[in-house]
Motif scaffolding. Structure first.
Motif, short mmCIF file in Angstrom:
data_model
loop_
_atom_site.label_atom_id
_atom_site.label_comp_id
_atom_site.label_asym_id
_atom_site.label_seq_id
_atom_site.Cartn_x
_atom_site.Cartn_y
_atom_site.Cartn_z
N GLY A 191 -14.90 -32.27 -0.73
CA GLY A 191 -14.97 -33.23 -1.83
C GLY A 191 -13.62 -33.72 -2.26
N VAL B 230 -23.26 -27.22 -3.20
CA VAL B 230 -22.46 -28.28 -3.80
C VAL B 230 -22.22 -27.89 -5.25
CG1 VAL B 230 -22.36 -30.72 -4.45
CG2 VAL B 230 -23.44 -30.03 -2.28
N GLU C 150 -16.63 -30.49 3.88
CA GLU C 150 -17.18 -31.38 2.84
C GLU C 150 -16.66 -30.95 1.47
OE1 GLU C 150 -21.43 -31.98 3.08
OE2 GLU C 150 -21.40 -31.25 5.13
N ARG D 44 -26.07 -24.88 2.44
CA ARG D 44 -25.02 -25.73 1.87
C ARG D 44 -25.05 -25.56 0.35
NH1 ARG D 44 -26.72 -30.33 3.65
NH2 ARG D 44 -25.47 -30.20 5.54
N ARG E 144 -17.01 -29.57 -4.58
CA ARG E 144 -17.02 -28.84 -3.32
C ARG E 144 -18.42 -28.90 -2.71
NH1 ARG E 144 -12.58 -24.95 -3.59
NH2 ARG E 144 -10.88 -26.37 -3.94
N GLY E 145 -18.45 -29.05 -1.42
CA GLY E 145 -19.69 -28.98 -0.66
C GLY E 145 -19.47 -28.12 0.56
N ASN E 146 -19.56 -26.83 0.40
CA ASN E 146 -19.30 -25.90 1.50
C ASN E 146 -20.60 -25.51 2.20
OD1 ASN E 146 -16.64 -25.94 0.66
ND2 ASN E 146 -16.82 -24.04 -0.50
N THR E 147 -20.50 -25.27 3.49
CA THR E 147 -21.63 -24.78 4.27
C THR E 147 -21.31 -23.37 4.74
OG1 THR E 147 -22.15 -27.03 4.98
CG2 THR E 147 -23.11 -25.24 6.26
#
Length: 189
Positions: free
Chosen positions: A182, A137, A180, A135, A149-152
């Protein structure tokens, strides 16, 4: 006479076999350079992969914070080689061109944290395959606002020695989860 020649050949062959076995067993396994760590053998890499993988990905994201093409390439080359280096470099430069990032200005993206969620390892000699999920952020800025942004991400990463150093030679992205992503916030003046 033939018996003596045969016996002599057997003795010489036996000495060569003993010397070969002794010299091969006394050699140390090859150690390879790696950014952020002391040089590691394949066995040491197998034991420390859970520390190495996040450090390598963090180096990739630091390179992605760069806006100068030369700096991007040089930073990525610390941890990647071959097709993986080319793909990562083109992805970043493509984001600069297509995503509205102006290379003459300060970077308008910043990675705040990167964390490993899962990493499984397979080993084939000195080639390591890491099935990974992590992940990230960060913030991405535009002219008047910023997005948190919080990408996985999930990827199959291949690591192997290249010119005396451990390098990512494969970076096959298998999943991107932007759920996620944001919220939008006002940019600082």
């Amino acid at each position: 006479m033939r018996f003596l020649a045969f016996a002599g050949a057997v003795v010489i062959s036996g000495i060569a076999v003993v010397w070969t076995l002794t010299s091969n067993s006394s050699r140390s396994p090859a150690s390879y350079e790696i950014a952020g760590f002391e040089p590691m053998t394949g066995d040491e890499m197998a034991e420390n992969f859970f520390l190495v993988a996040p450090e390598m990905l963090t180096t990739v994201y630091r390179a992605f914070n760069e806006t100068d093409e030369g700096a991007i390439y040089d930073s990525l080359a610390q941890v990647a080689a071959g097709e993986a280096l080319e793909e990562l470099y083109l992805e970043r430069v493509g984001a600069m061109v297509g995503g509205g990032l102006d290379p003459s200005e300060e970077a308008d993206q910043e990675i705040h944290t990167m964390e490993m969620i899962r990493i499984d390892q397979e080993r084939e000699g000195e080639t390591f395959i890491w099935n990974s999920r992590w992940r990230v952020v960060g913030t991405v800025g535009h002219a008047t606002h910023m997005h948190v942004r919080g990408n996985t991400y999930a990827a199959v990463l291949t690591l192997e020695p290249v010119e005396g150093a451990w390098r990512l030679t494969g970076f096959d992205l298998t999943d991107v989860d932007r759920s996620e992503a944001g919220e939008m916030v006002a940019a600082a003046p």
